[in-house]
Design a protein around this motif. Structure first.
Motif, PDB file in Angstrom:
ATOM      1  N   LEU A  99       0.829  -1.206   0.000  1.00 21.45           N
ATOM      2  CA  LEU A  99       0.000   0.000   0.000  1.00 21.45           C
ATOM      3  C   LEU A  99       0.865   1.259   0.000  1.00 21.45           C
ATOM      4  N   LEU A 100       1.980   1.226   0.728  1.00 24.14           N
ATOM      5  CA  LEU A 100       2.893   2.374   0.730  1.00 24.14           C
ATOM      6  C   LEU A 100       3.574   2.534  -0.631  1.00 24.14           C
ATOM      7  N   VAL A 101       3.965   1.422  -1.249  1.00 27.34           N
ATOM      8  CA  VAL A 101       4.584   1.484  -2.572  1.00 27.34           C
ATOM      9  C   VAL A 101       3.608   2.073  -3.582  1.00 27.34           C
ATOM     10  N   ALA A 102       2.352   1.612  -3.552  1.00 27.56           N
ATOM     11  CA  ALA A 102       1.340   2.123  -4.479  1.00 27.56           C
ATOM     12  C   ALA A 102       1.097   3.608  -4.264  1.00 27.56           C
ATOM     13  N   SER A 103       1.106   4.042  -3.006  1.00 29.07           N
ATOM     14  CA  SER A 103       0.903   5.463  -2.700  1.00 29.07           C
ATOM     15  C   SER A 103       2.053   6.308  -3.220  1.00 29.07           C
ATOM     16  N   ARG A 104       3.281   5.776  -3.126  1.00 28.77           N
ATOM     17  CA  ARG A 104       4.441   6.480  -3.680  1.00 28.77           C
ATOM     18  C   ARG A 104       4.271   6.697  -5.179  1.00 28.77           C
ATOM     19  N   LYS A 105       3.881   5.626  -5.876  1.00 30.32           N
ATOM     20  CA  LYS A 105       3.738   5.701  -7.336  1.00 30.32           C
ATOM     21  C   LYS A 105       2.665   6.702  -7.747  1.00 30.32           C
ATOM     22  N   GLN A 106       1.649   6.846  -6.903  1.00 22.56           N
ATOM     23  CA  GLN A 106       0.551   7.765  -7.204  1.00 22.56           C
ATOM     24  C   GLN A 106       0.756   9.137  -6.571  1.00 22.56           C
ATOM     25  N   ASN A 107       1.957   9.356  -6.017  1.00 25.05           N
ATOM     26  CA  ASN A 107       2.334  10.652  -5.421  1.00 25.05           C
ATOM     27  C   ASN A 107       1.375  11.102  -4.319  1.00 25.05           C
ATOM     28  N   VAL A 130     -14.217   9.010  18.620  1.00 24.86           N
ATOM     29  CA  VAL A 130     -14.089  10.334  17.998  1.00 24.86           C
ATOM     30  C   VAL A 130     -12.807  10.355  17.165  1.00 24.86           C
ATOM     31  N   GLN A 131     -12.954  10.337  15.870  1.00 28.07           N
ATOM     32  CA  GLN A 131     -11.798  10.492  14.992  1.00 28.07           C
ATOM     33  C   GLN A 131     -12.287  10.937  13.619  1.00 28.07           C
ATOM     34  N   ARG A 132     -11.621  11.931  13.068  1.00 28.36           N
ATOM     35  CA  ARG A 132     -12.048  12.493  11.794  1.00 28.36           C
ATOM     36  C   ARG A 132     -11.429  11.727  10.635  1.00 28.36           C
ATOM     37  N   GLU A 133     -12.291  11.322   9.695  1.00 24.61           N
ATOM     38  CA  GLU A 133     -11.813  10.708   8.461  1.00 24.61           C
ATOM     39  C   GLU A 133     -11.409  11.823   7.502  1.00 24.61           C
ATOM     40  N   VAL A 134     -10.172  11.765   7.008  1.00 24.48           N
ATOM     41  CA  VAL A 134      -9.636  12.834   6.170  1.00 24.48           C
ATOM     42  C   VAL A 134      -9.901  12.575   4.697  1.00 24.48           C
ATOM     43  N   ALA A 135      -9.660  11.344   4.242  1.00 24.56           N
ATOM     44  CA  ALA A 135      -9.851  11.013   2.828  1.00 24.56           C
ATOM     45  C   ALA A 135      -9.885   9.495   2.679  1.00 24.56           C
ATOM     46  N   ARG A 136     -10.305   9.040   1.479  1.00 24.48           N
ATOM     47  CA  ARG A 136     -10.303   7.609   1.154  1.00 24.48           C
ATOM     48  C   ARG A 136      -9.607   7.386  -0.181  1.00 24.48           C
ATOM     49  N   TYR A 137      -8.736   6.359  -0.202  1.00 26.15           N
ATOM     50  CA  TYR A 137      -8.067   5.970  -1.437  1.00 26.15           C
ATOM     51  C   TYR A 137      -8.130   4.447  -1.548  1.00 26.15           C
ATOM     52  N   ASP A 138      -8.965   3.931  -2.393  1.00 35.13           N
ATOM     53  CA  ASP A 138      -9.051   2.482  -2.603  1.00 35.13           C
ATOM     54  C   ASP A 138      -9.207   1.761  -1.260  1.00 35.13           C
ATOM     55  N   GLU A 139      -8.146   1.053  -0.830  1.00 36.01           N
ATOM     56  CA  GLU A 139      -8.226   0.284   0.423  1.00 36.01           C
ATOM     57  C   GLU A 139      -7.761   1.079   1.639  1.00 36.01           C
TER      58      GLU A 139
END
Length: 291
Positions: A99-107, A130-139
């Motif tokens: 997941l970290l490798v894929a995130s690197r490739k997608q900047n 209580v926790q704020r969701e910031v964003a979603r990316y695939d998994e």
């Protein structure tokens, strides 16, 4: 290369050896930081383990920093942090690193990813109240903070935000580091499809219909003190500050009157509040042993 830093403190050897075997089969380097009073015998037939022993207990933040520096020096790209009471499956490291490798490739500005936590007491997935969701990316679900155990870090981004805050010693260390990352426009995330069993606290108790974690008396010192230390910092989320201030009297009451060793627990909480107000940091013994 993937490395892992495992922190020990008076571990249950059966559980710990099971974890270390699983980890050593999945990563290139394992760094063990042992905060136990005596050396822990690690009997594993592998040469990829580095062992560091600190009989005086340097705290979780300092232990993580030693582990991270060790893994960076070994040439690792990613570092996985683990506590002794976590349980991982055979694909754990691969799935998080992918997941970290894929995130690197997608900047994507992702610095760390962690699993969904399953509490070993309830055997249920932990859902923060209580926790704020910031964003979603695939998994990935990007959130404001994740716990340190099971966290995998992209080491190429660590220099941007720095290492863990050793002044906090233990409680709040993982969250503070995540909030500091957010301040630098870096994100942390939970992997939706990766799970890890983890022991949260020493036991469970219930008050007014609410189940809460019960830890050792001295942990109350750090929990109460670090709330006051973190209240001063502008990058700490306001929802966290408000929630912890509101529940502080309830936690003080529950730990003073509803648990065993009441006077001892009360002493540690009062010392924590005092030191938090006056800005004392580091280990409890450094602040109170001579008094």
């Amino acid at each position: 290369m993937i490395g892992a830093a495992v922190v020990l403190y008076k571990p249950d050897m059966t559980q710990t050896l099971r974890l270390l075997r699983a980890v050593s089969e999945q990563v290139d380097v394992v760094t063990i930081i042992d905060n136990s009073p005596h050396v822990t015998p690690i009997e594993l037939d592998t040469d990829n383990i580095h062992y560091h022993h600190f009989a005086n207990n340097i705290g979780i933040a300092a232990a993580h920093n030693i582990g991270l520096r060790d893994l960076i020096a070994a040439g690792c790209e990613f570092a996985m942090l683990l506590d002794q009471d976590s349980e991982i499956n055979e694909e754990f490291a691969f799935r998080l690193s992918s997941l970290l490798v894929a995130s690197r490739k997608q900047n994507r500005p992702l610095i760390a990813v962690g699993p969904r936590i399953i509490c070993s007491f309830s055997e249920k997935t932990v859902k923060p109240r209580v926790q704020r969701e910031v964003a979603r990316y695939d998994e990935l679900v990007c959130v404001t903070q994740i716990i340190s155990s099971g966290m995998m870090i992209d080491l190429s981004k660590v220099e941007q935000i720095g290492l863990k805050d050793e002044s906090l010693f233990i409680d709040g260390v993982d969250h503070e580091w995540c909030w500091r990352a957010r301040e630098q426009d870096l994100m942390v995330a939970i992997a939706e499809k990766v799970e890890m069993v983890h022991k949260l606290g020493d036991a469970r108790s219930k008050f007014a219909g609410v189940t809460y974690k019960v830890g050792s008396p001295i942990r109350l010192y750090y929990q109460f003190r670090n709330i006051f230390l973190l209240l001063r910092r502008g990058y700490v989320p306001n929802y966290w500050k408000l929630r912890n201030l509101c529940v502080l009297p309830i936690r003080f009451f529950a730990n003073s009157f509803l648990q065993d060793r009441r006077l001892e627990r009360m002493k540690f909480m009062l010392c924590g509040i005092w030191d938090g107000i006056w800005g004392a940091t580091g280990a409890y013994n450094d602040n109170w042993k001579s008094r």
